[in-house]
Design a protein around this motif. Structure first.
Motif, short mmCIF file in Angstrom:
data_model
loop_
_atom_site.label_atom_id
_atom_site.label_comp_id
_atom_site.label_asym_id
_atom_site.label_seq_id
_atom_site.Cartn_x
_atom_site.Cartn_y
_atom_site.Cartn_z
N ARG A 318 1.08 -1.38 -0.12
CA ARG A 318 -0.02 0.03 -0.13
C ARG A 318 1.09 1.11 0.06
O ARG A 318 1.88 1.32 0.50
CB ARG A 318 -0.81 0.24 1.27
N LYS A 319 0.18 2.37 -0.55
CA LYS A 319 1.01 3.49 -0.16
C LYS A 319 0.77 3.78 1.27
O LYS A 319 -0.33 3.37 1.85
CB LYS A 319 0.20 4.82 -1.00
N PRO A 320 1.69 4.68 1.81
CA PRO A 320 1.30 4.92 3.21
C PRO A 320 -0.08 5.42 3.52
O PRO A 320 -0.60 6.41 2.69
CB PRO A 320 2.44 6.07 3.56
N PHE A 321 -0.62 5.01 4.60
CA PHE A 321 -1.82 5.50 4.81
C PHE A 321 -3.19 5.21 4.12
O PHE A 321 -4.23 5.85 3.95
CB PHE A 321 -1.75 6.86 5.49
N PRO B 295 7.39 0.75 5.35
CA PRO B 295 6.11 0.75 5.11
C PRO B 295 5.54 2.20 5.15
O PRO B 295 4.55 2.43 4.30
CB PRO B 295 5.38 -0.05 6.31
N PHE B 296 6.15 2.97 6.04
CA PHE B 296 5.61 4.35 5.91
C PHE B 296 6.56 5.43 5.21
O PHE B 296 6.49 6.47 5.46
CB PHE B 296 5.43 5.05 7.16
N PRO B 298 7.28 7.06 2.06
CA PRO B 298 6.75 7.17 0.61
C PRO B 298 8.09 7.50 -0.33
O PRO B 298 8.01 6.96 -1.31
CB PRO B 298 5.87 8.36 0.53
N ARG B 301 9.77 4.26 -1.28
CA ARG B 301 8.75 3.26 -1.73
C ARG B 301 8.68 3.87 -3.14
O ARG B 301 8.39 2.99 -4.01
CB ARG B 301 7.69 3.62 -1.18
N MET B 480 5.76 12.80 11.23
CA MET B 480 5.30 11.45 10.46
C MET B 480 6.38 10.41 10.89
O MET B 480 6.22 9.17 11.08
CB MET B 480 5.63 11.80 9.21
N LEU B 483 5.49 9.07 14.01
CA LEU B 483 4.26 8.22 13.89
C LEU B 483 4.91 6.82 13.50
O LEU B 483 4.30 5.67 13.91
CB LEU B 483 3.32 8.84 12.86
#
Lengths: 345, 640
Positions: A318-321, B295-296, B298, B301, B480, B483
């Motif tokens: 997934r894209k974040p969030f 995962p967070f 971006p 990613r 962020m 978080l």
């Protein structure tokens, strides 16, 4: 027996076909490693899981065995089944509920306190994981489960073995169970690692159609005014499904899957950027199980499409969030595009 | 007492791809003194499958012991056998896992989730090779040499540096990208599921060949020659990579030798050393870059996606041209790329529509800030992890970690009590079928530990003044990152933003970090600074938090320049804010942190500092306002 009477019949649940299919597939093939049902409150999540009890097939177990030993495959060290001439019992696959407030020792098992105090003997008191062996482990609100319990659950779900090394007890027993979890995503997400452990995942929503909603209320009313009568009315349908499941269980080992279909599964997983290989493996198994459920010997593309819908939503990187979910159209287009291609050739 | 049937283990030689991982495991069999391997990889990448398969390749004299995450202390180090003690009155050892794993492999699945307290026990035994037991009236020690093999998914948190160093090698694995291989994985899995016995049988030849090769390599290992130049090379490589201690070079030369032996050669080559370096250095190099994507994260990613997409396109092309030869290829690819473009722009573009003319929604400053974070990550992050969220708890909930002598709350540790009482049974006159005689002095209580998901409340100034000098961008980046950290520690987070006339709570305390992240991304900047209102709202939220759970340890992070200018109840805004600040710190025992965003250019008012004093808060300046420094601050604070 009283409690059994008040179970709402599985087949009487209106709509939510994907959820029902997910549950049924897991009953047919326990190696699908469970299903996660995500949805708002009041969408028949728990009702459906509890109703499963009615349509579960019977298995052979050793009588009174705490680990539900299979008579054909008795555990070497099972303290119960070692004594000769134990009875074999036919009984339904069990649903074991794991409450969110469970403590670690209850889940994995611990020292038998009574025995220890009375006679000073070390003996194991099996926990919920032992009870759930060869059955279904149901966790309501699985996202609220305490972290260390989740870790333990992950551990044994992955290995199929529950290893106890605590409080003077060193013991391990197989713990192969179908993990069924329900959750309301508004209350926080599940960790990706646990998410991935669930073979299938369905997102459910309240039904939009007014007629359906009326039907739900009507049936609920009928059920509550006279559960016995209501259950009787749905008995045949439940039995039909139950038989279909038993047939599918036998049929599964004969289902073939063509290499082209496997290739399709792999390329779909690559296309959708799926993490790890479990997604593909699950898609393959699910597609086969669907074929078995439909009494067909060969997996077709529609089966794959349905399998993708069940296996991929929680595995897409997934894209974040971003919300957990899957665009059905993407899969459909992808698969149908190829059907067209194949037919052109 | 393992009850499971070994026939159902997927054979090692049937695992497709993941050559690095397989080799690292095999090298450890050839030379056990290499000291184990840590396998880092995403879920579903055959980590555990490979480790379990390894078991079958081991000789009979090498034990393979699994350490479950739920193990208790006494079972790891060993303790008195109470059954024996009660029956015969003799103090006898019941050996623990460390004894079983002696001269063998200790395997820990999800090793990063192991309780820090158990990690310490392992480290202690591993560092001196001896397990000393001093408990329950027994004093005993035995040799404990074991190879640690662990798997972990870095998404779930890190391992402490000391522990990391105990693993001789480390490998990071990713998905198999080759479609052909993926297909093979699927086909083999299918066959295995259908008929495990037959599948295992089919690979028996290969397994035997591999076992034989390992045996030969073991013998050959003693004759391997390492040229002096190559020794120097090893040291140079280690120095260049800034590794702590000498372990790196020792293990690297051992690994190079093992590689050489496995390839059936006599002399170590430069290639062997290079290969060894790839196994030995990744987890030891300081200032390293994490190979995994988060995962967070971006920004990273996005690149990965692009990369992957490119690969996919290629793969797809191959697949198509070889199979169907469809002419739609170019067209399809073009549309795919277009949709990719759309996707990637979604990632960075701030959602439009929320911003009015006076309000600007700044992008989240992930890219710059988090890149910075990477380099610092090793030193700072790991030190703090693991401890932050643990706390002793007096309630009867939480994990039973060990037993203690003092008695509290009737939370009796029965196993420990029994062990304490056992040796005295004869003296106390217990007859054969009597109940166990337990006296007050035997009673042990459970010391429990609970992860108190810390509650972190962010109070973010979103007034117009925060828009200058990319301050908001950096602030967002920092929050962020926090978080993300909070996700790994399973904290709860809340978010208050204040701008225009009043403060508003954007995120109620939740463990849904995703929700908080979304809200933060959408946070627009503009208008005045209603600080008093923000302080009051903070108080309200803390009150609710404390009402729910008295043991909660909230951390409140204010990010503001303190230039309050909204009349809240008719008084001077600053006075008002001071008053609320004092009240807040008096009423709620939270940890307060103020981060001053006032610019150094022009006249400094130092208002945020004044507020910090009244809040009894830790104070940091805007100069520290880089994502990594804010992160460090809160990590410092949370380490308490």
């Amino acid at each position: 027996m009283k409690t059994e009477k008040s179970i709402y019949p599985f087949t009487a649940i209106v709509g939510q076909d994907l959820m029902k299919l997910g549950l049924i597939l897991n009953v047919i093939n326990p190696t699908l490693s469970g299903v996660l049902i995500r949805g708002e409150k009041g969408t028949a999540k728990s009702t459906a899981v509890r109703a499963l009890a009615d349509i579960l097939p019977e298995i052979d177990v050793m009588k009174d065995c705490p680990f539900q030993c299979d008579p054909k495959d008795i555990l070497m060290d099972c303290p119960h089944c070692q004594s000769p001439r134990q009875n074999v019992l036919k009984c339904k696959v069990k649903i074991v509920e794991l409450p969110v407030s469970s403590t670690e020792d209850r889940v994995i098992g611990t020292l038998d306190i009574e025995q220890a105090l009375k006679s000073g003997e070390k003996r194991i008191e099996p926990g919920l994981l032992a009870q759930a062996h060869r059955g279904i482990l149901y966790v309501d609100e699985v996202n609220l489960l305490d972290d260390h319990i989740v870790d333990v659950l992950l551990d044994s779900a992955a290995m199929g073995v529950n290893k106890i090394e605590r409080e003077g007890i060193s013991f391990s027993h197989p713990a192969c169970f179908v993990l069924i979890g329900t959750m309301n995503p508004e209350e926080g997400e599940l960790r990706p690692q646990l998410l991935d452990r669930f073979g299938l995942c369905v997102n459910i929503h309240g039904l939009k159609d007014v007629n359906d909603r009326v039907e739900i209320i009507k049936r609920r009313e009928d059920f509550e005014s006279d559960p016995k009568q209501f259950r009787k009315r749905w008995q045949t349908k439940d039995d039909e499904l139950s038989n279909k499941i038993i047939l599918a269980r036998k049929f599964y080992s004969e289902v073939l899957i063509h290499d082209d279909i496997l290739r399709k599964i792999v390329s779909l997983a690559v296309e959708l950027n799926i993490d790890g290989h479990r997604g593909e493996i699950m898609m393959m198994k699910t597609a086969k199980t669907i074929a078995a459920f439909e009494q067909r010997k060969e997996v077709n593309l529609e089966n794959v499409e349905m399998a993708a819908e069940l296996c991929l939503p929680h595995r897409i990187r997934r894209k974040p969030f971003e919300n957990i979910g899957l665009d059905k159209k993407v899969i459909k287009n992808y698969i149908q595009k190829d059907i067209a291609e194949v037919s052109n050739v | 007492m393992l009850l499971t049937q070994q026939k159902n283990i997927f054979p090692f030689s049937a695992i497709v791809g993941q050559e690095m991982m397989k080799e690292a495991l095999l090298l450890n069999i050839i030379d056990p003194t290499i000291g184990g391997v840590l396998i880092r990889g995403k879920k579903g990448s055959a980590k555990s499958t490979a480790c379990r398969a390894l078991k079958l390749l081991l000789g009979k004299d090498t034990p393979f012991i699994t350490l479950p995450l739920s193990a208790t202390e006494d079972m790891i180090v060993g303790s008195i056998d109470f059954q024996e003690a009660i029956k015969s009155g003799k103090k006898q050892m019941s050996y623990g896992i460390l004894h079983k794993a002696h001269n063998g492999i200790l395997y820990i699945d999800e090793v990063n989730l192991l309780n820090s307290h158990l990690v310490e026990l392992l480290l202690d035994a591993a560092s001196c090779g001896i397990n000393r037991i001093e408990r329950e009236g027994i004093s005993f020690k035995h040799a404990a040499n074991f190879i640690l093999i662990g798997t972990m998914n870095p998404e779930e948190g890190e391992v402490s540096p000391q522990f990391l160093d105990r693993f001789g090698l480390s490998v990071s694995i990713d998905n198999e990208l080759n479609i052909g291989n993926r297909l093979l994985i699927l086909q083999r899995r299918e066959k295995f599921d259908k008929n495990p016995d037959e599948f295992v049988f089919r690979f028996r030849g290969e397994e035997e060949r591999l076992t034989k090769k390992l045996k030969e390599s073991k013998i050959l290992l003693k004759q391997i020659i390492m040229p002096d130049d190559h020794r120097k090379l090893v040291i140079e490589i280690v120095l260049e990579n800034n590794c702590a201690g000498h372990r790196a070079e020792i293990i690297m030369s051992k690994t190079a030798r093992a590689i050489c032996a496995f390839e059936n050669r006599n002399t170590v080559t430069i290639e062997d050393i290079q290969k060894a370096a790839a196994f030995v250095l990744p987890h030891r190099t300081r200032e390293q870059k994490e190979p995994e994507t988060n995962p967070f994260r971006p920004s990273e990613r996005k690149e990965n996606n692009k990369q992957d997409n490119k690969d996919q396109e290629k793969n797809k092309d191959n697949f198509r041209s070889s199979n169907n030869g469809s002419k739609d290829n170019i067209k399809n690819n073009a549309t795919d790329q277009e949709s990719n473009k759309n996707n990637s722009s979604d990632l960075t573009d701030p959602p439009s529509g929320t911003a009015s003319q006076s309000e600007i929604n700044f992008e989240t400053g992930e890219l710059f800030n988090l890149r910075k974070l990477d380099s610092k990550k090793d030193r700072v992050f790991r030190k703090g992890s693991g401890r932050r969220s643990h706390t002793k708890t007096k309630q009867k909930v939480g994990r039973y970690v060990k037993s203690i002598m003092c008695r509290q709350d009737n939370d009796i540790a029965l196993d420990a009590t029994l062990r304490a009482a056992a040796p005295h049974q004869k003296n106390r006159g217990r007859n054969k079928n009597d109940k166990i005689i337990i006296k007050d002095c035997d009673i042990r209580s459970k010391s429990r530990e609970k992860k108190t998901g810390n509650f972190i409340l962010f109070v973010v100034d979103a007034s117009g003044s925060m828009g200058a000098y990319r301050r908001m961008v950096e602030t967002k980046g920092a929050v962020m990152s926090l978080l993300m950290d909070a996700y790994q520690k399973r904290d709860k987070v809340g978010l208050i933003a204040f701008r225009r006339d009043k403060a508003e709570c954007l995120v109620l305390p939740t463990s849904s970090i995703e929700l908080a992240g979304k809200q933060l991304q959408d946070l627009a900047t503009g208008g005045k600074t209603p600080l008093a209102s923000a302080l009051e709202l903070t108080g309200n939220m803390l009150q609710t938090a404390f009402a729910k759970d008295k043991t909660v340890r909230p951390i409140v992070i204010f990010i503001s320049d303190g230039k309050t200018n909204v009349f809240y109840s008719g008084r001077d805004p600053l006075e008002e804010a001071f008053r609320y600040a004092v009240k807040l710190s008096d009423e709620f025992p939270a940890k307060y942190v103020v981060i001053d965003t006032e610019s150094n250019n022009g006249i400094k008012l130092g208002l945020a500092k004044k507020i910090a004093i009244r809040l009894n808060a830790e104070y940091y300046q805007i100069n520290d306002l880089k994502a990594d420094s804010i992160l460090n601050i809160s990590r410092e604070v949370m380490r308490l």
